[in-house]
Design a protein around this motif. Structure first.
Motif, PDB file in Angstrom:
ATOM      1  N   HIS A 160       0.826  -1.210   0.000  1.00  0.00           N
ATOM      2  CA  HIS A 160       0.000   0.000   0.000  1.00  0.00           C
ATOM      3  C   HIS A 160       0.862   1.262   0.000  1.00  0.00           C
ATOM      4  N   LEU A 161       1.916   1.247   0.803  1.00  0.00           N
ATOM      5  CA  LEU A 161       2.836   2.379   0.880  1.00  0.00           C
ATOM      6  C   LEU A 161       3.429   2.673  -0.509  1.00  0.00           C
ATOM      7  N   LEU A 162       3.862   1.620  -1.201  1.00  0.00           N
ATOM      8  CA  LEU A 162       4.446   1.792  -2.538  1.00  0.00           C
ATOM      9  C   LEU A 162       3.395   2.250  -3.542  1.00  0.00           C
ATOM     10  N   ALA A 184       2.591   5.837  -3.084  1.00  0.00           N
ATOM     11  CA  ALA A 184       3.787   6.694  -3.119  1.00  0.00           C
ATOM     12  C   ALA A 184       3.979   7.447  -1.807  1.00  0.00           C
ATOM     13  N   ARG A 185       3.724   6.777  -0.688  1.00  0.00           N
ATOM     14  CA  ARG A 185       3.922   7.351   0.645  1.00  0.00           C
ATOM     15  C   ARG A 185       5.281   6.905   1.187  1.00  0.00           C
ATOM     16  N   TYR A 186       6.329   7.188   0.460  1.00  0.00           N
ATOM     17  CA  TYR A 186       7.667   6.695   0.789  1.00  0.00           C
ATOM     18  C   TYR A 186       8.157   7.182   2.151  1.00  0.00           C
ATOM     19  N   GLU A 187       7.719   8.378   2.546  1.00  0.00           N
ATOM     20  CA  GLU A 187       8.138   8.921   3.841  1.00  0.00           C
ATOM     21  C   GLU A 187       7.603   8.084   5.013  1.00  0.00           C
ATOM     22  N   ASP A 188       6.644   7.192   4.763  1.00  0.00           N
ATOM     23  CA  ASP A 188       6.093   6.318   5.798  1.00  0.00           C
ATOM     24  C   ASP A 188       6.832   4.983   5.892  1.00  0.00           C
ATOM     25  N   ALA A 189       7.984   4.873   5.239  1.00  0.00           N
ATOM     26  CA  ALA A 189       8.730   3.607   5.215  1.00  0.00           C
ATOM     27  C   ALA A 189       9.076   3.109   6.621  1.00  0.00           C
ATOM     28  N   ALA A 190       9.219   3.997   7.585  1.00  0.00           N
ATOM     29  CA  ALA A 190       9.561   3.585   8.951  1.00  0.00           C
ATOM     30  C   ALA A 190       8.424   2.817   9.621  1.00  0.00           C
ATOM     31  N   THR A 191       7.233   2.823   9.040  1.00  0.00           N
ATOM     32  CA  THR A 191       6.132   2.025   9.591  1.00  0.00           C
ATOM     33  C   THR A 191       6.264   0.557   9.189  1.00  0.00           C
TER      34      THR A 191
END
Length: 136
Positions: free
Chosen positions: A15-17, A20-27
């Protein structure tokens, strides 16, 4: 319960990819995660991973990641997981212009924030469509 949460990492990553919510990768990823792929080489740490994802993004291109055949093995505060993934690349309102079949192999660790991917490898099984280059 751990297996469900760990398998959920793959869904959250897809879903993140796709969004395009790359800044949420730390989740999804540990701060010191190490990810290897033919397209990105070896990326170390969450900041470099986010930077790579942003550089790899193609303007006006969308993706749909479909993850299947997820296998999770938990051993204490560490787990291994593998899966197959189909990725469709398309532009709004158009059929896919590129597709790929991937094999994912990840290690996850239990953190104070829950399970996170600490190491992984993405291996293309096949690619159909024009190649893409990542800006360095």
């Amino acid at each position: 319960m751990d297996r469900v949460e760990i398998a959920g990492l793959l869904a959250r990553l897809a879903h993140l990819l796709d969004e395009a919510r790359y800044e949420d990768a730390a989740t999804v990823f540990a701060d010191d995660a190490v990810i290897r792929s033919p397209r990105g080489g070896e990326v170390r740490g969450i900041a470099d991973l986010i930077s790579f994802l942003q550089r790899a993004h193609v303007e006006d291109e969308r993706t749909q990641h479909i993850t299947t055949d997820v296998v999770v093995d938990v051993e204490g505060d560490q787990a291994s997981m593998s899966a197959n993934q189909l990725v469709f690349f398309y532009r709004a309102g158009q059929p896919p212009h590129r597709r790929s079949g991937l094999r994912l192999a990840y290690t996850a660790v239990r953190t104070s924030m829950g399970w996170r991917i600490s190491e992984g490898e993405v291996v293309p099984a096949w690619i159909d469509g024009p190649p893409v280059t990542v800006v360095a």
